[in-house]
Design a protein around this motif. Structure first.
Motif, mmCIF file in Angstrom:
data_model
loop_
_atom_site.group_PDB
_atom_site.id
_atom_site.type_symbol
_atom_site.label_atom_id
_atom_site.label_comp_id
_atom_site.label_asym_id
_atom_site.label_seq_id
_atom_site.Cartn_x
_atom_site.Cartn_y
_atom_site.Cartn_z
ATOM 1 N N ALA A 60 0.820 -1.206 0.000
ATOM 2 C CA ALA A 60 0.000 0.000 0.000
ATOM 3 C C ALA A 60 0.855 1.258 0.000
ATOM 4 O O ALA A 60 2.007 1.235 0.416
ATOM 5 C CB ALA A 60 -0.909 -0.002 1.224
ATOM 6 N N GLY A 61 0.263 2.349 -0.481
ATOM 7 C CA GLY A 61 0.856 3.679 -0.308
ATOM 8 C C GLY A 61 1.933 4.016 -1.307
ATOM 9 O O GLY A 61 2.175 3.279 -2.263
ATOM 10 N N MET A 62 2.561 5.135 -1.048
ATOM 11 C CA MET A 62 3.580 5.670 -1.943
ATOM 12 C C MET A 62 4.831 6.009 -1.125
ATOM 13 O O MET A 62 4.755 6.232 0.077
ATOM 14 C CB MET A 62 3.065 6.946 -2.622
ATOM 15 C CG MET A 62 1.826 6.733 -3.480
ATOM 16 S SD MET A 62 2.147 5.681 -4.915
ATOM 17 C CE MET A 62 2.733 6.887 -6.098
ATOM 18 N N VAL A 63 5.970 6.042 -1.814
ATOM 19 C CA VAL A 63 7.259 6.275 -1.152
ATOM 20 C C VAL A 63 7.907 7.523 -1.761
ATOM 21 O O VAL A 63 7.878 7.711 -2.974
ATOM 22 C CB VAL A 63 8.182 5.047 -1.358
ATOM 23 C CG1 VAL A 63 9.551 5.291 -0.742
ATOM 24 C CG2 VAL A 63 7.537 3.797 -0.778
ATOM 25 N N GLY A 114 8.561 13.522 6.244
ATOM 26 C CA GLY A 114 8.008 12.516 5.349
ATOM 27 C C GLY A 114 6.505 12.668 5.191
ATOM 28 O O GLY A 114 5.852 13.394 5.960
ATOM 29 N N ARG A 115 5.989 11.981 4.211
ATOM 30 C CA ARG A 115 4.544 11.840 3.986
ATOM 31 C C ARG A 115 4.330 10.459 3.397
ATOM 32 O O ARG A 115 5.265 9.753 3.101
ATOM 33 C CB ARG A 115 4.035 12.908 2.991
ATOM 34 C CG ARG A 115 3.818 14.254 3.628
ATOM 35 C CD ARG A 115 2.412 14.351 4.226
ATOM 36 N NE ARG A 115 2.381 15.294 5.345
ATOM 37 C CZ ARG A 115 1.274 15.533 6.057
ATOM 38 N NH1 ARG A 115 0.140 14.922 5.789
ATOM 39 N NH2 ARG A 115 1.319 16.360 7.067
ATOM 40 N N PHE A 116 3.119 10.074 3.203
ATOM 41 C CA PHE A 116 2.772 8.772 2.612
ATOM 42 C C PHE A 116 3.382 7.652 3.462
ATOM 43 O O PHE A 116 3.320 7.710 4.681
ATOM 44 C CB PHE A 116 3.205 8.690 1.139
ATOM 45 C CG PHE A 116 3.035 9.968 0.379
ATOM 46 C CD1 PHE A 116 1.777 10.593 0.312
ATOM 47 C CD2 PHE A 116 4.098 10.597 -0.253
ATOM 48 C CE1 PHE A 116 1.610 11.791 -0.375
ATOM 49 C CE2 PHE A 116 3.939 11.792 -0.946
ATOM 50 C CZ PHE A 116 2.691 12.383 -0.998
ATOM 51 N N GLU A 117 4.029 6.662 2.807
ATOM 52 C CA GLU A 117 4.658 5.574 3.572
ATOM 53 C C GLU A 117 6.031 5.969 4.102
ATOM 54 O O GLU A 117 6.644 5.211 4.850
ATOM 55 C CB GLU A 117 4.774 4.314 2.721
ATOM 56 C CG GLU A 117 3.446 3.631 2.442
ATOM 57 C CD GLU A 117 2.657 3.330 3.712
ATOM 58 O OE1 GLU A 117 3.268 2.877 4.698
ATOM 59 O OE2 GLU A 117 1.442 3.573 3.710
ATOM 60 N N GLY A 118 6.532 7.107 3.677
ATOM 61 C CA GLY A 118 7.843 7.544 4.159
ATOM 62 C C GLY A 118 8.861 7.662 3.042
ATOM 63 O O GLY A 118 8.513 7.852 1.876
ATOM 64 N N LEU A 139 2.253 9.312 12.896
ATOM 65 C CA LEU A 139 1.623 10.546 12.431
ATOM 66 C C LEU A 139 1.357 10.415 10.932
ATOM 67 O O LEU A 139 1.911 9.536 10.272
ATOM 68 C CB LEU A 139 2.563 11.732 12.671
ATOM 69 C CG LEU A 139 3.032 11.944 14.109
ATOM 70 C CD1 LEU A 139 4.189 12.936 14.153
ATOM 71 C CD2 LEU A 139 1.869 12.424 14.960
ATOM 72 N N SER A 140 0.548 11.323 10.395
ATOM 73 C CA SER A 140 0.291 11.269 8.956
ATOM 74 C C SER A 140 1.406 11.958 8.171
ATOM 75 O O SER A 140 1.525 11.788 6.970
ATOM 76 C CB SER A 140 -1.062 11.908 8.629
ATOM 77 O OG SER A 140 -1.093 13.219 9.136
ATOM 78 N N GLY A 141 2.223 12.735 8.864
ATOM 79 C CA GLY A 141 3.329 13.398 8.190
ATOM 80 C C GLY A 141 4.369 13.845 9.186
ATOM 81 O O GLY A 141 4.109 13.912 10.394
ATOM 82 N N GLY A 142 5.549 14.172 8.692
ATOM 83 C CA GLY A 142 6.642 14.575 9.575
ATOM 84 C C GLY A 142 6.524 15.994 10.101
ATOM 85 O O GLY A 142 7.283 16.378 10.995
ATOM 86 N N GLU A 143 5.565 16.766 9.573
ATOM 87 C CA GLU A 143 5.498 18.184 9.956
ATOM 88 C C GLU A 143 5.227 18.404 11.437
ATOM 89 O O GLU A 143 5.929 19.207 12.085
ATOM 90 C CB GLU A 143 4.482 18.931 9.072
ATOM 91 C CG GLU A 143 4.918 19.110 7.618
ATOM 92 C CD GLU A 143 4.740 17.868 6.759
ATOM 93 O OE1 GLU A 143 4.102 16.902 7.242
ATOM 94 O OE2 GLU A 143 5.227 17.848 5.615
ATOM 95 N N PRO A 144 4.206 17.734 12.025
ATOM 96 C CA PRO A 144 4.013 17.926 13.475
ATOM 97 C C PRO A 144 5.225 17.468 14.284
ATOM 98 O O PRO A 144 5.531 18.049 15.334
ATOM 99 C CB PRO A 144 2.782 17.068 13.814
ATOM 100 C CG PRO A 144 2.197 16.632 12.529
ATOM 101 C CD PRO A 144 3.183 16.862 11.440
#
Ligand code: SAH
Length: 245
Positions: A60-63, A114-118, A139-144
């Motif tokens: 699943a997901g994107m890299v 990161g986002r998605f699967e990393g 988390l859903s992303g590395g921003e937080p």
């Protein structure tokens, strides 16, 4: 000296976000730290500005693509060659107050979100990137996570918090949780402030605080307590191991 924060992200509009407010916001306005939020997508080269692709091996997901990440990091290193590059990932080394102190004492930090699967794994060795986790959560992303890391650094910068930030009594500074705090009213819904804190006896107060810091750490955080005392603690698997580093 200005602490230089560079954030590589697909969502630069998330910054400074909460770091534009209160102590960190004032410090940013005063030039105690600087922020450069860089759009990773600007380093994609195809006409669709592609930053991700499907995982090798399926699933699943994107890299996030290694070549795009590398160009973004090279750009940041060109601007700030002296700043360490940290990638936010749950697979990284858990962030500690000790590491935060080191970073805050340095010239700044470049943070890869990161986002998605990393991230494509090859980026870490290929560009000497330190992998950092902010806890055993996803988390859903590395921003937080980047906001957490930066917040922890910024409050330690000279002048940001005044005397409080230099205190060694805060949680984790001495390997323990901090003692609990109380303030007026003395009685609230039948609960009172511990008598000793109103005694005016500074030695007794210090002893009580030391005791609570130890007791609470032992009960709430056996992992910290084990490291603090160098004691042998029971690991999750039931095996006994030495925890002192
Ligand atoms: N597939 C990954 C999770 C990806 S979450 C895994 O299971 O390990 C998407 C992005 O959120 C990650 O690339 C990372 O940048 C960020 N992230 C999620 N949890 C994090 C954590 N605990 N610490 C730091 N960053 C995290």
């Amino acid at each position: 000296m200005t602490f230089a924060a560079t954030v590589l992200t697909l969502y630069p509009e998330m910054f400074p976000g909460p770091l534009g407010i209160s102590l960190a916001g004032r410090a940013l306005a005063e030039g105690t730290w600087s922020l450069d939020a860089v759009q990773i997508r600007d380093f994609a080269t195809d006409k669709h500005r592609t930053v991700d692709d499907t995982p090798a091996g399926g699933g699943a997901g994107m890299v996030l693509k290694v070549d795009v990440l590398a160009r973004a990091i090279d750009h940041a290193r060109g601007l700030r060659p002296d700043c360490p590059v940290l990638a936010m990932t749950p697979r990284g080394k858990p962030l500690s107050q000790a590491r935060v102190r080191e970073l805050a004492a340095g010239p700044g930090v470049t943070v890869l979100c990161g986002r998605f699967e990393g991230f494509d794994e090859r980026i870490f060795e290929g560009r000497d990137v330190e992998e950092v986790s902010v806890g055993d959560i996803v988390l859903s992303g590395g921003e937080p996570a980047a906001l957490m890391l930066l917040d922890a650094c910024i409050r330690l910068l000279p002048g940001v918090m005044g005397a409080a930030s230099s205190g060694t009594e805060e949680s984790f500074e001495n390997g323990l949780l901090e003692y609990p705090h109380y303030t007026r009213p003395n009685e609230w819904e039948g609960r009172t402030i511990p008598e000793v804190l109103r005694s005016g006896d500074h030695a007794k107060i210090a002893a009580w605080r030391e005791q609570r810091a130890s007791d609470d750490t032992r009960l709430r955080r056996p992992d910290l307590w084990g490291r603090h005392t160098g004691a042998r603690v029971q690991s999750a698997s039931g095996a006994r191991r030495e925890t002192k580093e």
